[in-house]
Design a protein around this motif. Structure first.
Motif, mmCIF file in Angstrom:
data_model
loop_
_atom_site.group_PDB
_atom_site.id
_atom_site.type_symbol
_atom_site.label_atom_id
_atom_site.label_comp_id
_atom_site.label_asym_id
_atom_site.label_seq_id
_atom_site.Cartn_x
_atom_site.Cartn_y
_atom_site.Cartn_z
ATOM 1 N N LEU A 169 0.823 -1.210 0.000
ATOM 2 C CA LEU A 169 0.000 0.000 0.000
ATOM 3 C C LEU A 169 0.860 1.265 0.000
ATOM 4 C CD1 LEU A 169 -2.832 -1.048 2.481
ATOM 5 C CD2 LEU A 169 -2.965 -0.886 -0.020
ATOM 6 N N ALA A 170 1.957 1.251 0.745
ATOM 7 C CA ALA A 170 2.861 2.414 0.777
ATOM 8 C C ALA A 170 3.497 2.641 -0.586
ATOM 9 C CB ALA A 170 3.923 2.206 1.839
ATOM 10 N N ARG B 275 2.198 1.817 -3.495
ATOM 11 C CA ARG B 275 1.156 2.311 -4.409
ATOM 12 C C ARG B 275 0.879 3.797 -4.177
ATOM 13 N NH1 ARG B 275 -3.175 -2.635 -4.644
ATOM 14 N NH2 ARG B 275 -1.826 -4.022 -5.825
ATOM 15 N N ARG B 276 0.873 4.224 -2.927
ATOM 16 C CA ARG B 276 0.648 5.638 -2.629
ATOM 17 C C ARG B 276 1.807 6.509 -3.095
ATOM 18 N NH1 ARG B 276 -0.330 4.458 3.088
ATOM 19 N NH2 ARG B 276 -2.151 3.157 2.960
ATOM 20 N N ALA B 277 3.021 5.963 -3.017
ATOM 21 C CA ALA B 277 4.214 6.728 -3.376
ATOM 22 C C ALA B 277 4.397 6.861 -4.886
ATOM 23 C CB ALA B 277 5.466 6.083 -2.778
#
Length: 125
Positions: free
Chosen positions: A119-120, A122-124
Motif C-alpha cells: 500500500l505504501a 502504491r501511494r508513493a
C-alpha cells in the motif's frame, strides 16, 4: 520490517548460491502448504479449545509464508536477487534479519507487513 528484503537475504545467505535459493523457495512453499493444511485439519477436527487454538496458530503462521513465497518466486528471475541486494551489507543484514525472521511465528504478521509495504508503494508512485 521489509518482507521482500527478508526473503532476499534468506535466499542469498552468506554465499548466494543457486542451490540455497532453491532450498529457501522450497521451504517457503512447503511451509505455507503444510502449516495451513495441518492447521486447517486441526481446526476442523478438534474437540477442545486448545487443539483448535493450535490449529488457528498454525494457519496464521503458515500464511506468513505466502508473501515470502511470492517474493521468492519473483526473486528467482535472473538478476532479480542481485538487483534487490545491490550495495547491501549482506553480513549486517543477515544478522539483522536472522532475528527479525522470528516474526514468522506471530500469526499473520508478515502478511500485514507485506500489505502495508504494498500500500505504501502504491501511494508513493
Amino acid at each position: 520490517m521489509n518482507v521482500r528484503r527478508l526473503a532476499a537475504i534468506d535466499m542469498h545467505g552468506s554465499r548466494g548460491t543457486i542451490r540455497r535459493r532453491r532450498i529457501i523457495l522450497a521451504e517457503f512453499l512447503v511451509g505455507v502448504v503444510l502449516m495451513v493444511t495441518w492447521g486447517g485439519w486441526l481446526v476442523a477436527s478438534a474437540n477442545g479449545f486448545g487443539t483448535r487454538a493450535i490449529g488457528l496458530w498454525l494457519v496464521g503462521a503458515g500464511l506468513n509464508y505466502a508473501p515470502l513465497s511470492l517474493y521468492a518466486l519473483a526473486l528467482m528471475r535472473p538478476g532479480a536477487l542481485d538487483a534487490e541486494l545491490a550495495g547491501a551489507d549482506i553480513d549486517g543484514e543477515l544478522r539483522r534479519y536472522t532475528v527479525l525472521q522470528l516474526w514468522v511465528f506471530v500469526p499473520l504478521s508478515l502478511v500485514a507487513f507485506a500489505v502495508r509495504d504494498t500500500l505504501a508503494r502504491r501511494r508513493a508512485g
